[in-house]
Motif scaffolding. Sequence first.
Motif, short mmCIF file in Angstrom:
data_model
loop_
_atom_site.label_atom_id
_atom_site.label_comp_id
_atom_site.label_asym_id
_atom_site.label_seq_id
_atom_site.Cartn_x
_atom_site.Cartn_y
_atom_site.Cartn_z
N TYR A 182 2.33 -47.35 0.20
CA TYR A 182 1.47 -46.52 1.04
C TYR A 182 0.47 -47.37 1.81
N ARG A 183 -0.17 -48.30 1.12
CA ARG A 183 -1.15 -49.17 1.78
C ARG A 183 -0.51 -49.99 2.89
N GLU A 184 0.72 -50.44 2.65
CA GLU A 184 1.42 -51.26 3.65
C GLU A 184 1.72 -50.44 4.91
N PHE A 185 2.24 -49.22 4.71
CA PHE A 185 2.53 -48.36 5.86
C PHE A 185 1.24 -47.93 6.56
N ASP A 186 0.23 -47.63 5.78
CA ASP A 186 -1.04 -47.22 6.37
C ASP A 186 -1.63 -48.33 7.23
N SER A 187 -1.52 -49.55 6.74
CA SER A 187 -2.02 -50.69 7.51
C SER A 187 -1.24 -50.86 8.81
N PHE A 188 0.08 -50.71 8.71
CA PHE A 188 0.90 -50.85 9.92
C PHE A 188 0.52 -49.80 10.96
N PHE A 189 0.48 -48.53 10.56
CA PHE A 189 0.20 -47.47 11.53
C PHE A 189 -1.25 -47.54 12.04
N SER A 190 -2.15 -47.96 11.18
CA SER A 190 -3.54 -48.10 11.61
C SER A 190 -3.66 -49.10 12.75
N ASN A 191 -2.88 -50.18 12.68
CA ASN A 191 -2.96 -51.25 13.68
C ASN A 191 -2.07 -51.01 14.90
N LYS A 197 0.63 -37.80 11.67
CA LYS A 197 -0.50 -36.88 11.78
C LYS A 197 -1.83 -37.61 11.63
N LYS A 198 -1.87 -38.53 10.67
CA LYS A 198 -3.12 -39.25 10.41
C LYS A 198 -3.54 -40.09 11.60
N TYR A 199 -2.56 -40.68 12.30
CA TYR A 199 -2.89 -41.59 13.41
C TYR A 199 -2.50 -41.03 14.77
N ASN A 200 -2.32 -39.70 14.82
CA ASN A 200 -2.21 -38.97 16.08
C ASN A 200 -0.99 -39.38 16.93
N ILE A 201 0.14 -39.61 16.28
CA ILE A 201 1.40 -39.73 17.01
C ILE A 201 2.00 -38.34 17.06
N LYS A 202 2.07 -37.76 18.25
CA LYS A 202 2.37 -36.34 18.37
C LYS A 202 3.83 -35.98 18.15
N HIS A 203 4.72 -36.95 18.30
CA HIS A 203 6.15 -36.62 18.20
C HIS A 203 6.85 -37.46 17.13
N LEU A 204 7.51 -36.77 16.23
CA LEU A 204 8.36 -37.40 15.21
C LEU A 204 9.79 -36.90 15.43
N ILE A 205 10.65 -37.80 15.87
CA ILE A 205 12.06 -37.48 16.10
C ILE A 205 12.85 -37.86 14.86
N THR A 206 13.63 -36.94 14.32
CA THR A 206 14.57 -37.30 13.26
C THR A 206 15.97 -37.34 13.87
N HIS A 207 16.74 -38.34 13.49
CA HIS A 207 18.05 -38.57 14.09
C HIS A 207 19.10 -38.63 12.99
N ALA A 208 19.94 -37.60 12.90
CA ALA A 208 20.97 -37.52 11.86
C ALA A 208 22.20 -38.31 12.30
N HIS A 209 22.67 -39.19 11.41
CA HIS A 209 23.82 -40.05 11.73
C HIS A 209 25.01 -39.83 10.81
N THR A 210 24.87 -39.03 9.76
CA THR A 210 25.95 -38.88 8.79
C THR A 210 26.17 -37.41 8.44
N THR A 211 27.20 -37.17 7.66
CA THR A 211 27.47 -35.82 7.16
C THR A 211 27.41 -35.80 5.63
N LYS A 212 26.58 -36.69 5.08
CA LYS A 212 26.38 -36.74 3.64
C LYS A 212 25.04 -37.40 3.38
N TYR A 213 24.34 -36.95 2.34
CA TYR A 213 23.03 -37.51 2.05
C TYR A 213 23.14 -38.94 1.53
N SER A 214 24.16 -39.23 0.74
CA SER A 214 24.40 -40.57 0.21
C SER A 214 25.72 -40.56 -0.53
N ASP A 215 26.35 -41.74 -0.67
CA ASP A 215 27.56 -41.82 -1.49
C ASP A 215 27.20 -41.99 -2.97
#
Length: 369
Positions: free
Chosen positions: A73-82, A106-124
Amino acid sequence: MIRVLHVVSSTSQSSGVMSCVMNYYRSLDKEKIQFDFLCFKKTDVNFNSEISCLGGNIFCVNKPSIKNLFRTYREFDSFFSNNAAKYIAVHLHEVYLVHFINHFCKKYNIKHLITHAHTTKYSDNPKNALRNRIMCFGLNNTATDLFACSKAAGEFYYGKKAVKGGKVKIIPNAINLEKYKFNETIRNKVRKELNIENKFVIGHIGRMAPPKNQKFLLKIFREVKKEKNNAILLMIGDGPLKGEIEKEIDNLNIKDSVVLLGIRHDVPELLMAMDVFVLPSLYEGLPVVCVEAQAAGLRCMLSDNITKEVDCGLCEFIPLDKSPSIWRQEILKKLVNNRNLTINKIINDKFSIIQQSKILEKLYFEIRK
């Protein structure tokens, strides 16, 4: 210029997702749109140098994990903060992380989150599949924009209603079709270099991992070899199952007829050297390699688990419960006579990167508004 952050597992050249993203990145107007990449795995054979040359940046962080949740969490928070202020959107290819990444958007005000589906299974992996399915609950209401590589992938992750209602944007795994246009001179040159002249060449391209079902492919090839003595199997790719595949090749006594080429940068030329393409995958989103093979004029023998959306007129779909001998019969049934004609059929189709990159560019600019 606008910048989009792509979140991917790795920038490896063996990643089908990264190959598709790179096809779009190369074709977009870099003076208008730039990509940066946030990844979890460092790999030796990657697109990093090319990304840098195109003007993008690569950031590597630890993969989100329950075991190291606070550190992650701290690592991602640092990345998005910067860095968050740079981006109009996060384009997430690891869809199961939608809630985790949405928190930082939401925390750092990026208004758009695109999710991109590439498979037809969650995992093998059954355990991972259950985890990913749970983590995708509420996906449609969390992401601001829903993308998928195919209708099948879109229906799997977002539901048929969302796809039918037009809420899901289908972004096909498009390619530069002209690169794959069949050339007899190149074919002869490559076959000579690989010492496979006068051979019947079955081709396969795919990461050596469970979904690609390569052990079954080897059994199919052994059956073909019984009937066609000059048959050769060219396998392009690498991955965690390479050692097991090599053992299976020895066990089936076909070592002298299987050529393992690893990761290659001359796929268009290698496709020209093949006579038929075989992909018996357990599941796929929309395998771009099948589009590439058809663009090179190759007949494609695919498992019926692969979406029919990939078919440009040269695909045949065989159930995986059919025996290797049945696959052999279908493979040897017929070949394409004039491989130069196929590009004309595909060139105006949805798989042209020239056309599709313009559509994606438009979508990004609409998001910015």
